[in-house]
Design an enzyme around this catalytic site. Structure first.
Site, PDB file in Angstrom:
ATOM      1  CD  GLU A 139      -3.598  -3.055 -10.772  1.00 20.64           C
ATOM      2  OE1 GLU A 139      -3.578  -4.273 -10.867  1.00 20.64           O
ATOM      3  OE2 GLU A 139      -3.498  -2.429  -9.723  1.00 20.64           O
ATOM      4  CB  CYS A 195       3.033   2.792   0.678  1.00 21.56           C
ATOM      5  SG  CYS A 195       2.414   4.474   0.472  1.00 21.56           S
ATOM      6  CB  CYS A 253       1.885  -0.330  -1.848  1.00 28.16           C
ATOM      7  SG  CYS A 253       1.154  -0.059  -3.469  1.00 28.16           S
ATOM      8  CD  GLU A 261      -2.308  10.060  -3.502  1.00 29.32           C
ATOM      9  OE1 GLU A 261      -2.436   9.091  -2.742  1.00 29.32           O
ATOM     10  OE2 GLU A 261      -3.171  10.961  -3.608  1.00 29.32           O
ATOM     11  CB  SER A 321      -8.436   6.085  -2.562  1.00 29.96           C
ATOM     12  OG  SER A 321      -7.653   5.540  -1.567  1.00 29.96           O
ATOM     13  CB  SER A 366      -4.718   5.323   2.480  1.00 32.29           C
ATOM     14  OG  SER A 366      -5.538   4.977   1.400  1.00 32.29           O
ATOM     15  CG  LEU A 367      -4.704   7.064   9.554  1.00 33.73           C
ATOM     16  CD1 LEU A 367      -4.190   8.457   9.233  1.00 33.73           C
ATOM     17  CD2 LEU A 367      -5.707   7.139  10.704  1.00 33.73           C
ATOM     18  CG  HIS A 368      -2.909   2.255   5.625  1.00 32.81           C
ATOM     19  ND1 HIS A 368      -4.250   1.989   5.482  1.00 32.81           N
ATOM     20  CD2 HIS A 368      -2.451   2.513   4.376  1.00 32.81           C
ATOM     21  CE1 HIS A 368      -4.592   2.079   4.207  1.00 32.81           C
ATOM     22  NE2 HIS A 368      -3.532   2.405   3.516  1.00 32.81           N
ATOM     23  CG  ASN A 412      -4.782  -9.904  -1.288  1.00 27.85           C
ATOM     24  OD1 ASN A 412      -4.434 -11.028  -0.943  1.00 27.85           O
ATOM     25  ND2 ASN A 412      -5.342  -9.649  -2.451  1.00 27.85           N
ATOM     26  CB  CYS A 465      -5.163  -1.297  -5.702  1.00 27.74           C
ATOM     27  SG  CYS A 465      -6.940  -1.080  -5.702  1.00 27.74           S
TER      28      CYS A 465
HETATM   29 FE1  SF4 Z   1       1.427   4.201  -1.650  1.00 25.84          FE
HETATM   30 FE2  SF4 Z   1      -0.843   4.137  -3.120  1.00 25.84          FE
HETATM   31 FE3  SF4 Z   1       1.528   4.585  -4.277  1.00 25.84          FE
HETATM   32 FE4  SF4 Z   1       0.968   2.207  -3.314  1.00 25.84          FE
HETATM   33  S1  SF4 Z   1      -0.091   3.187  -5.009  1.00 25.84           S
HETATM   34  S2  SF4 Z   1       2.927   3.310  -3.068  1.00 25.84           S
HETATM   35  S3  SF4 Z   1      -0.247   2.708  -1.486  1.00 25.84           S
HETATM   36  S4  SF4 Z   1       0.531   5.906  -2.791  1.00 25.84           S
END
Ligand code: SF4
Length: 359
Positions: free
Chosen positions: A97, A122, A125, A165, A195, A218-220, A299, A344
Protein backbone atom coordinates in the site's frame (compact mmCIF):
# COMPACT_ATOMS: atom_id res chain seq x y z
CA UNK A 1 13.57 -12.25 11.28
CA UNK A 2 15.96 -12.05 8.35
CA UNK A 3 18.47 -9.53 7.13
CA UNK A 4 19.46 -9.02 3.54
CA UNK A 5 23.13 -8.81 2.61
CA UNK A 6 24.74 -5.41 2.16
CA UNK A 7 24.85 -5.45 -1.60
CA UNK A 8 22.19 -6.12 -4.14
CA UNK A 9 23.96 -8.20 -6.76
CA UNK A 10 23.96 -6.78 -10.28
CA UNK A 11 20.92 -4.61 -9.88
CA UNK A 12 19.26 -3.78 -13.21
CA UNK A 13 16.30 -1.44 -13.15
CA UNK A 14 13.60 -1.29 -15.78
CA UNK A 15 15.18 1.98 -16.91
CA UNK A 16 18.47 0.14 -17.53
CA UNK A 17 16.53 -2.47 -19.48
CA UNK A 18 14.91 0.21 -21.63
CA UNK A 19 18.33 1.70 -22.32
CA UNK A 20 19.78 -1.73 -23.14
CA UNK A 21 16.91 -2.61 -25.45
CA UNK A 22 17.24 0.63 -27.40
CA UNK A 23 20.96 0.10 -27.66
CA UNK A 24 20.49 -3.48 -28.88
CA UNK A 25 18.17 -2.09 -31.56
CA UNK A 26 20.86 0.34 -32.68
CA UNK A 27 18.74 3.35 -31.70
CA UNK A 28 20.60 6.64 -31.14
CA UNK A 29 21.08 7.89 -27.55
CA UNK A 30 18.38 10.54 -27.84
CA UNK A 31 15.72 7.81 -28.07
CA UNK A 32 16.36 6.89 -24.44
CA UNK A 33 16.01 10.55 -23.47
CA UNK A 34 12.75 10.71 -25.38
CA UNK A 35 11.38 7.73 -23.48
CA UNK A 36 12.36 9.28 -20.14
CA UNK A 37 10.81 12.59 -21.12
CA UNK A 38 7.65 10.81 -22.21
CA UNK A 39 7.39 9.13 -18.80
CA UNK A 40 8.61 11.82 -16.44
CA UNK A 41 7.72 15.06 -18.26
CA UNK A 42 4.70 14.12 -20.36
CA UNK A 43 3.32 11.48 -17.95
CA UNK A 44 2.78 8.84 -20.62
CA UNK A 45 2.49 5.42 -19.01
CA UNK A 46 2.32 3.18 -22.10
CA UNK A 47 5.09 2.57 -24.57
CA UNK A 48 2.52 2.16 -27.35
CA UNK A 49 1.42 5.79 -26.77
CA UNK A 50 4.89 7.32 -27.03
CA UNK A 51 4.31 8.66 -30.52
CA UNK A 52 7.61 10.48 -30.49
CA UNK A 53 9.23 7.07 -31.09
CA UNK A 54 9.17 5.18 -34.38
CA UNK A 55 6.47 2.50 -34.34
CA UNK A 56 9.05 -0.26 -34.48
CA UNK A 57 10.57 0.85 -31.15
CA UNK A 58 7.19 1.43 -29.53
CA UNK A 59 6.09 -2.08 -30.34
CA UNK A 60 9.44 -3.54 -29.44
CA UNK A 61 9.51 -1.88 -26.00
CA UNK A 62 5.90 -2.92 -25.34
CA UNK A 63 6.59 -6.55 -26.15
CA UNK A 64 10.04 -6.62 -24.51
CA UNK A 65 8.98 -4.97 -21.23
CA UNK A 66 5.16 -4.98 -21.26
CA UNK A 67 3.20 -2.03 -22.58
CA UNK A 68 2.48 -0.53 -19.14
CA UNK A 69 5.51 1.20 -17.74
CA UNK A 70 4.22 0.60 -14.18
CA UNK A 71 4.34 -3.03 -13.09
CA UNK A 72 1.93 -2.58 -10.17
CA UNK A 73 -1.84 -2.69 -10.48
CA UNK A 74 -4.30 -0.68 -8.42
CA UNK A 75 -6.44 -3.13 -6.44
CA UNK A 76 -8.30 -0.75 -4.12
CA UNK A 77 -8.39 2.96 -3.35
CA UNK A 78 -9.76 5.02 -0.52
CA UNK A 79 -9.81 8.75 -0.55
CA UNK A 80 -10.57 11.58 1.83
CA UNK A 81 -10.00 15.31 1.45
CA UNK A 82 -6.36 15.19 2.37
CA UNK A 83 -5.31 11.59 1.88
CA UNK A 84 -5.51 8.99 -0.84
CA UNK A 85 -4.60 5.44 0.01
CA UNK A 86 -3.91 2.89 -2.71
CA UNK A 87 -3.61 -0.87 -2.35
CA UNK A 88 -1.37 -2.21 -5.10
CA UNK A 89 -0.97 -5.70 -6.48
CA UNK A 90 2.61 -6.73 -7.25
CA UNK A 91 3.21 -8.82 -10.39
CA UNK A 92 3.08 -12.04 -8.32
CA UNK A 93 -0.22 -11.01 -6.71
CA UNK A 94 1.17 -9.91 -3.33
CA UNK A 95 -0.21 -6.67 -1.91
CA UNK A 96 1.36 -3.44 -0.73
CA UNK A 97 0.00 0.00 0.00
CA UNK A 98 0.94 3.63 -0.43
CA UNK A 99 -0.59 6.84 0.84
CA UNK A 100 -0.57 10.30 -0.74
CA UNK A 101 -1.03 13.15 1.72
CA UNK A 102 -1.94 16.64 0.60
CA UNK A 103 -1.00 19.46 2.91
CA UNK A 104 -2.98 22.68 2.95
CA UNK A 105 -0.04 24.64 1.55
CA UNK A 106 -0.31 22.47 -1.58
CA UNK A 107 2.62 20.24 -0.65
CA UNK A 108 2.21 16.56 -1.54
CA UNK A 109 3.90 13.87 0.47
CA UNK A 110 3.94 10.14 -0.26
CA UNK A 111 4.25 7.31 2.18
CA UNK A 112 5.43 4.17 0.40
CA UNK A 113 6.07 0.51 1.21
CA UNK A 114 9.29 -1.43 0.95
CA UNK A 115 8.08 -4.95 1.79
CA UNK A 116 4.88 -6.90 1.37
CA UNK A 117 4.02 -7.69 4.97
CA UNK A 118 6.75 -7.49 7.60
CA UNK A 119 8.56 -10.04 9.71
CA UNK A 120 9.50 -7.89 12.70
CA UNK A 121 6.31 -8.48 14.63
CA UNK A 122 5.84 -5.19 16.48
CA UNK A 123 2.89 -5.77 18.76
CA UNK A 124 0.96 -2.60 17.85
CA UNK A 125 1.35 -2.92 14.08
CA UNK A 126 -1.19 -4.29 11.63
CA UNK A 127 1.43 -5.15 9.01
CA UNK A 128 3.47 -7.10 11.53
CA UNK A 129 0.51 -9.42 12.01
CA UNK A 130 0.61 -10.40 8.35
CA UNK A 131 4.26 -11.57 8.56
CA UNK A 132 6.88 -11.03 5.87
CA UNK A 133 5.68 -12.09 2.44
CA UNK A 134 8.65 -10.70 0.53
CA UNK A 135 10.94 -7.75 -0.11
CA UNK A 136 9.91 -5.42 -2.89
CA UNK A 137 12.35 -4.80 -5.73
CA UNK A 138 13.67 -1.29 -6.35
CA UNK A 139 11.44 -1.01 -9.41
CA UNK A 140 8.39 -2.04 -7.41
CA UNK A 141 9.22 0.43 -4.64
CA UNK A 142 9.61 3.32 -7.08
CA UNK A 143 6.63 2.19 -9.16
CA UNK A 144 4.39 3.40 -6.32
CA UNK A 145 5.67 6.91 -6.98
CA UNK A 146 5.60 6.44 -10.73
CA UNK A 147 1.95 5.45 -10.59
CA UNK A 148 1.04 8.54 -8.58
CA UNK A 149 3.12 10.67 -10.95
CA UNK A 150 1.42 9.24 -14.04
CA UNK A 151 -1.91 10.00 -12.36
CA UNK A 152 -0.99 13.67 -12.21
CA UNK A 153 0.43 13.95 -8.69
CA UNK A 154 3.52 16.02 -7.94
CA UNK A 155 6.03 14.11 -5.84
CA UNK A 156 7.29 16.71 -3.35
CA UNK A 157 8.49 14.39 -0.63
CA UNK A 158 8.61 10.68 0.11
CA UNK A 159 8.79 8.69 3.30
CA UNK A 160 9.42 4.99 3.75
CA UNK A 161 6.71 4.58 6.33
CA UNK A 162 4.35 2.22 4.55
CA UNK A 163 4.49 -1.54 4.91
CA UNK A 164 7.72 -3.13 5.96
CA UNK A 165 11.03 -2.19 7.56
CA UNK A 166 12.83 -0.27 4.82
CA UNK A 167 16.35 -0.89 6.15
CA UNK A 168 15.93 -4.67 6.20
CA UNK A 169 15.42 -4.64 2.43
CA UNK A 170 18.65 -4.09 0.53
CA UNK A 171 16.64 -2.87 -2.49
CA UNK A 172 15.69 0.25 -0.54
CA UNK A 173 19.16 1.62 -1.29
CA UNK A 174 18.75 0.93 -5.02
CA UNK A 175 15.29 2.54 -4.89
CA UNK A 176 16.73 5.71 -3.34
CA UNK A 177 19.30 5.77 -6.13
CA UNK A 178 16.50 5.64 -8.72
CA UNK A 179 14.47 8.31 -6.93
CA UNK A 180 17.38 10.74 -6.89
CA UNK A 181 18.58 10.10 -10.46
CA UNK A 182 18.26 13.36 -12.44
CA UNK A 183 16.90 11.64 -15.56
CA UNK A 184 14.20 9.83 -13.56
CA UNK A 185 12.40 11.12 -10.46
CA UNK A 186 15.07 13.76 -9.77
CA UNK A 187 14.07 13.96 -6.11
CA UNK A 188 16.39 15.77 -3.75
CA UNK A 189 17.63 13.32 -1.08
CA UNK A 190 16.56 15.95 1.47
CA UNK A 191 12.99 15.23 0.44
CA UNK A 192 13.30 11.53 1.29
CA UNK A 193 12.82 10.11 4.78
CA UNK A 194 13.66 6.58 5.82
CA UNK A 195 11.89 5.34 8.90
CA UNK A 196 13.38 2.41 10.82
CA UNK A 197 12.79 0.42 13.96
CA UNK A 198 16.58 0.48 14.41
CA UNK A 199 18.62 -1.85 12.20
CA UNK A 200 21.89 -0.33 13.37
CA UNK A 201 24.34 -1.46 10.60
CA UNK A 202 21.94 -0.26 7.93
CA UNK A 203 21.41 3.06 9.72
CA UNK A 204 25.18 3.54 9.47
CA UNK A 205 25.15 2.55 5.82
CA UNK A 206 22.38 5.05 5.07
CA UNK A 207 24.38 7.86 6.69
CA UNK A 208 27.44 6.90 4.63
CA UNK A 209 25.75 6.48 1.27
CA UNK A 210 22.95 9.00 1.53
CA UNK A 211 23.95 11.57 4.13
CA UNK A 212 21.21 13.95 3.04
CA UNK A 213 18.37 11.46 3.36
CA UNK A 214 16.39 12.05 6.57
CA UNK A 215 16.37 9.33 9.20
CA UNK A 216 13.53 8.65 11.61
CA UNK A 217 14.00 6.14 14.40
CA UNK A 218 10.79 4.60 15.70
CA UNK A 219 11.41 4.43 19.43
CA UNK A 220 7.97 4.21 21.09
CA UNK A 221 9.33 3.54 24.58
CA UNK A 222 12.33 4.84 26.53
CA UNK A 223 12.48 1.60 28.56
CA UNK A 224 14.28 -1.46 27.18
CA UNK A 225 12.02 -3.98 28.84
CA UNK A 226 8.88 -2.40 27.50
CA UNK A 227 10.37 -1.68 24.07
CA UNK A 228 11.45 -5.33 23.73
CA UNK A 229 7.90 -6.41 24.50
CA UNK A 230 6.50 -4.01 21.92
CA UNK A 231 9.28 -4.38 19.34
CA UNK A 232 11.27 -7.63 19.44
CA UNK A 233 14.13 -6.03 17.44
CA UNK A 234 15.05 -4.23 20.67
CA UNK A 235 16.59 -7.45 21.99
CA UNK A 236 19.11 -7.29 19.17
CA UNK A 237 19.65 -3.52 19.14
CA UNK A 238 18.74 -2.10 22.57
CA UNK A 239 18.07 1.58 23.21
CA UNK A 240 21.64 2.52 24.22
CA UNK A 241 22.94 1.18 20.88
CA UNK A 242 20.23 3.03 19.00
CA UNK A 243 21.10 6.31 20.66
CA UNK A 244 24.76 5.80 19.78
CA UNK A 245 23.72 5.10 16.20
CA UNK A 246 21.77 8.37 16.18
CA UNK A 247 24.87 10.16 17.50
CA UNK A 248 26.93 8.69 14.66
CA UNK A 249 24.25 9.66 12.17
CA UNK A 250 24.26 13.27 13.35
CA UNK A 251 28.06 13.36 13.38
CA UNK A 252 28.41 11.81 9.89
CA UNK A 253 25.68 13.80 8.19
CA UNK A 254 25.69 17.04 10.18
CA UNK A 255 21.92 16.86 9.94
CA UNK A 256 19.03 16.54 12.32
CA UNK A 257 17.67 13.05 13.05
CA UNK A 258 14.12 12.31 14.12
CA UNK A 259 12.68 10.09 16.81
CA UNK A 260 9.13 8.89 16.15
CA UNK A 261 7.10 8.05 19.22
CA UNK A 262 3.63 6.57 18.80
CA UNK A 263 1.58 7.45 21.87
CA UNK A 264 -0.66 4.61 23.02
CA UNK A 265 -3.09 5.39 25.81
CA UNK A 266 -2.15 3.82 29.11
CA UNK A 267 0.88 2.08 27.61
CA UNK A 268 3.65 4.61 26.91
CA UNK A 269 2.03 8.01 27.51
CA UNK A 270 2.77 8.58 31.22
CA UNK A 271 4.73 11.52 32.63
CA UNK A 272 7.40 9.01 33.61
CA UNK A 273 7.74 7.95 29.97
CA UNK A 274 7.98 11.59 28.88
CA UNK A 275 10.67 12.37 31.44
CA UNK A 276 12.68 9.25 30.57
CA UNK A 277 12.45 10.07 26.87
CA UNK A 278 13.58 13.64 27.56
CA UNK A 279 16.52 12.28 29.52
CA UNK A 280 17.54 9.98 26.65
CA UNK A 281 17.59 12.90 24.24
CA UNK A 282 19.25 15.47 26.47
CA UNK A 283 21.91 12.91 27.45
CA UNK A 284 23.16 13.19 23.87
CA UNK A 285 24.43 16.63 24.90
CA UNK A 286 25.45 18.47 21.73
CA UNK A 287 23.95 15.85 19.47
CA UNK A 288 20.74 16.11 21.44
CA UNK A 289 20.22 19.52 19.89
CA UNK A 290 19.92 17.83 16.53
CA UNK A 291 17.30 15.31 17.60
CA UNK A 292 13.65 16.05 17.12
CA UNK A 293 10.82 14.01 18.60
CA UNK A 294 7.69 13.49 16.48
CA UNK A 295 4.73 12.41 18.58
CA UNK A 296 2.08 10.42 16.78
CA UNK A 297 -1.26 9.49 18.24
CA UNK A 298 -1.82 5.74 17.85
CA UNK A 299 -4.52 4.84 15.36
CA UNK A 300 -6.59 1.88 16.46
CA UNK A 301 -6.78 -0.93 13.96
CA UNK A 302 -8.86 -4.04 13.74
CA UNK A 303 -5.76 -6.17 14.11
CA UNK A 304 -4.15 -4.49 17.11
CA UNK A 305 -4.72 -5.94 20.58
CA UNK A 306 -7.63 -4.34 22.39
CA UNK A 307 -5.29 -3.03 25.07
CA UNK A 308 -3.93 -0.48 22.57
CA UNK A 309 -6.04 2.66 22.36
CA UNK A 310 -5.74 6.11 20.85
CA UNK A 311 -4.70 8.91 23.16
CA UNK A 312 -6.67 12.20 23.09
CA UNK A 313 -5.18 15.40 21.67
CA UNK A 314 -4.81 16.90 25.14
CA UNK A 315 -2.81 13.91 26.32
CA UNK A 316 -0.45 14.20 23.37
CA UNK A 317 0.06 17.92 23.99
CA UNK A 318 0.74 17.27 27.68
CA UNK A 319 3.38 14.69 26.77
CA UNK A 320 4.94 17.12 24.29
CA UNK A 321 4.99 19.91 26.88
CA UNK A 322 6.95 17.76 29.31
CA UNK A 323 9.53 17.17 26.57
CA UNK A 324 9.63 20.88 25.71
CA UNK A 325 10.09 21.77 29.38
CA UNK A 326 13.22 19.60 29.32
CA UNK A 327 14.36 21.54 26.24
CA UNK A 328 13.63 18.68 23.86
CA UNK A 329 12.20 19.75 20.53
CA UNK A 330 8.97 17.87 20.03
CA UNK A 331 5.90 18.24 17.88
CA UNK A 332 2.63 16.35 17.70
CA UNK A 333 2.32 15.15 14.13
CA UNK A 334 -0.89 16.12 12.38
CA UNK A 335 -2.88 12.98 11.77
CA UNK A 336 -4.38 12.58 8.35
CA UNK A 337 -6.99 10.29 7.03
CA UNK A 338 -7.97 8.32 10.10
CA UNK A 339 -11.26 7.94 8.28
CA UNK A 340 -9.51 5.95 5.58
CA UNK A 341 -7.21 3.96 7.87
CA UNK A 342 -4.28 5.96 6.59
CA UNK A 343 -1.90 4.84 9.30
CA UNK A 344 0.70 2.63 7.71
CA UNK A 345 -0.13 -1.01 7.28
CA UNK A 346 -3.80 -0.68 7.96
CA UNK A 347 -5.53 -0.78 4.60
CA UNK A 348 -3.57 -3.85 3.66
CA UNK A 349 -4.12 -5.56 6.97
CA UNK A 350 -7.82 -4.91 6.88
CA UNK A 351 -8.01 -6.04 3.28
CA UNK A 352 -6.10 -9.21 4.12
CA UNK A 353 -8.44 -9.90 6.98
CA UNK A 354 -11.63 -9.14 5.14
CA UNK A 355 -10.79 -10.69 1.79
CA UNK A 356 -11.30 -14.38 1.92
CA UNK A 357 -8.14 -15.08 -0.05
CA UNK A 358 -4.42 -15.02 0.51
CA UNK A 359 -2.79 -11.63 -0.12
FE1 SF4 B 1 7.31 -3.20 13.10
FE2 SF4 B 1 7.32 -1.48 11.01
FE3 SF4 B 1 7.24 -4.12 10.61
FE4 SF4 B 1 5.15 -2.89 11.61
S1 SF4 B 1 5.98 -2.56 9.57
S2 SF4 B 1 6.00 -4.86 12.33
S3 SF4 B 1 6.11 -1.31 12.90
S4 SF4 B 1 8.91 -3.00 11.54
Amino acid sequence: MSFSSDFSPRFTSKYDRIWQYLRDQGAPDFRYRQVMQAIFRDRIGRFSQMVVLPERLRRGLASHLDDDVVDLTRVAMRQSEQAEKVLYGLPDGKRVEAVALKFQAGWESFCISSQSGCGFGCSFCATGRVGLLRNMTADEITDQLLDFHLNGRVIDSVSFMGMGEALSNVHTFDAIRLMTRPDLFALSPRRITVSTIGIVPQMDRLAREFPQVNLTLSLHSPFDEQRSAMMPINRRYPIAELMQALDRHVRTTGRKAYIAYVLIRGVNDSDEHARALAQLVTARFRQGQLLHVSLIRFNEVATAPEAFARIGKAGAWRFGEILNRHKVKATVRASFGNDIDAACGQLFANYALKADQPP
